[in-house]
Design a protein around this motif. Sequence first.
Motif, PDB file in Angstrom:
ATOM      1  N   VAL A  91      -1.216  48.995  -3.449  1.00 37.77           N
ATOM      2  CA  VAL A  91      -1.876  47.620  -3.425  1.00 37.77           C
ATOM      3  C   VAL A  91      -1.406  46.877  -4.643  1.00 37.77           C
ATOM      4  CG1 VAL A  91      -3.602  46.102  -2.955  1.00 37.77           C
ATOM      5  CG2 VAL A  91      -3.678  48.202  -1.967  1.00 37.77           C
ATOM      6  N   GLN A  92      -0.698  45.794  -4.642  1.00 38.58           N
ATOM      7  CA  GLN A  92      -0.546  44.849  -5.783  1.00 38.58           C
ATOM      8  C   GLN A  92      -1.950  44.316  -6.262  1.00 38.58           C
ATOM      9  OE1 GLN A  92       2.287  45.077  -7.469  1.00 38.58           O
ATOM     10  NE2 GLN A  92       1.702  44.197  -8.976  1.00 38.58           N
ATOM     11  N   ILE A  93      -2.625  44.641  -7.250  1.00 37.95           N
ATOM     12  CA  ILE A  93      -3.873  44.247  -7.591  1.00 37.95           C
ATOM     13  C   ILE A  93      -3.935  43.204  -8.671  1.00 37.95           C
ATOM     14  CG2 ILE A  93      -6.339  44.670  -8.470  1.00 37.95           C
ATOM     15  CD1 ILE A  93      -6.231  47.094  -6.792  1.00 37.95           C
ATOM     16  N   ARG A  94      -2.929  43.642  -9.658  1.00 40.71           N
ATOM     17  CA  ARG A  94      -2.653  42.891 -10.950  1.00 40.71           C
ATOM     18  C   ARG A  94      -1.540  41.957 -10.879  1.00 40.71           C
ATOM     19  NH1 ARG A  94      -4.194  47.851 -12.428  1.00 40.71           N
ATOM     20  NH2 ARG A  94      -2.063  48.734 -12.798  1.00 40.71           N
ATOM     21  N   SER A  95      -0.893  41.328 -11.774  1.00 38.33           N
ATOM     22  CA  SER A  95       0.183  40.570 -11.575  1.00 38.33           C
ATOM     23  C   SER A  95       1.444  41.148 -11.386  1.00 38.33           C
ATOM     24  CB  SER A  95       0.326  39.892 -13.161  1.00 38.33           C
ATOM     25  OG  SER A  95       0.377  40.680 -14.066  1.00 38.33           O
ATOM     26  N   ALA A  96       2.546  40.722 -10.825  1.00 38.46           N
ATOM     27  CA  ALA A  96       3.729  41.238 -10.463  1.00 38.46           C
ATOM     28  C   ALA A  96       4.423  42.110 -11.751  1.00 38.46           C
ATOM     29  CB  ALA A  96       4.737  40.139  -9.935  1.00 38.46           C
ATOM     30  N   ASP A  97       4.315  42.022 -12.764  1.00 36.27           N
ATOM     31  CA  ASP A  97       4.888  42.591 -13.850  1.00 36.27           C
ATOM     32  C   ASP A  97       4.362  43.931 -14.102  1.00 36.27           C
ATOM     33  OD1 ASP A  97       2.777  41.349 -15.019  1.00 36.27           O
ATOM     34  OD2 ASP A  97       3.812  40.993 -16.953  1.00 36.27           O
ATOM     35  N   GLU A  98       3.090  43.948 -13.387  1.00 37.84           N
ATOM     36  CA  GLU A  98       2.485  45.452 -13.878  1.00 37.84           C
ATOM     37  C   GLU A  98       2.656  46.283 -12.423  1.00 37.84           C
ATOM     38  OE1 GLU A  98      -0.992  45.554 -15.499  1.00 37.84           O
ATOM     39  OE2 GLU A  98      -0.905  43.642 -16.723  1.00 37.84           O
ATOM     40  N   PRO A  99       2.418  47.770 -12.510  1.00 38.89           N
ATOM     41  CA  PRO A  99       2.787  48.365 -11.598  1.00 38.89           C
ATOM     42  C   PRO A  99       1.581  48.388 -10.425  1.00 38.89           C
ATOM     43  CG  PRO A  99       1.972  49.790 -13.272  1.00 38.89           C
ATOM     44  CD  PRO A  99       2.080  48.256 -13.650  1.00 38.89           C
ATOM     45  N   MET A 100       1.890  48.826  -9.064  1.00 39.72           N
ATOM     46  CA  MET A 100       0.955  48.777  -7.958  1.00 39.72           C
ATOM     47  C   MET A 100      -0.078  49.988  -8.284  1.00 39.72           C
ATOM     48  SD  MET A 100       3.522  48.100  -4.916  1.00 39.72           S
ATOM     49  CE  MET A 100       2.378  47.700  -3.777  1.00 39.72           C
ATOM     50  N   THR A 101      -1.347  49.601  -7.722  1.00 33.79           N
ATOM     51  CA  THR A 101      -2.362  50.802  -7.874  1.00 33.79           C
ATOM     52  C   THR A 101      -2.253  51.537  -6.521  1.00 33.79           C
ATOM     53  OG1 THR A 101      -3.708  48.918  -9.102  1.00 33.79           O
ATOM     54  CG2 THR A 101      -4.767  50.668  -7.904  1.00 33.79           C
ATOM     55  N   THR A 102      -2.328  52.677  -6.694  1.00 30.59           N
ATOM     56  CA  THR A 102      -2.133  53.536  -5.830  1.00 30.59           C
ATOM     57  C   THR A 102      -3.621  54.307  -5.593  1.00 30.59           C
ATOM     58  OG1 THR A 102       0.176  54.147  -6.216  1.00 30.59           O
ATOM     59  CG2 THR A 102      -0.989  55.688  -4.815  1.00 30.59           C
TER      60      THR A 102
END
Length: 117
Positions: A91-102
Amino acid sequence: MLLFCPACSNTLTVSRTASSEQYPKGANRLECRTCPYQFVLEKRYYDRQVMKRKEVEDVMGGPGAWDNVDRTGVQCKDTSCEGSSAFFYQVQIRSADEPMTTFYKVRHLIITNDAVS
């Protein structure tokens, strides 16, 4: 309590009046900073509003979140765990320049939870 000026609709601020015969120590007042409006507070004012709490969303997506997710082979760190694979979704929890949370869940725990419920 947030009040607005009846003359210009700007926010009123609380300030202290100068001492006078009527108020030797001065008095609190609501005054507008953009026009000459002022309202002397002769008694205590308060406003209490009970806020309704929002319903909290399930971070993991609720009961059907793990129905159609990917699977990967993984070695569990717990020695008593017999699971050799895990389900995961990102899931993309933080901004787009940070990796997705698994999010991971051991496969045999899901099977156990489905059997119990």
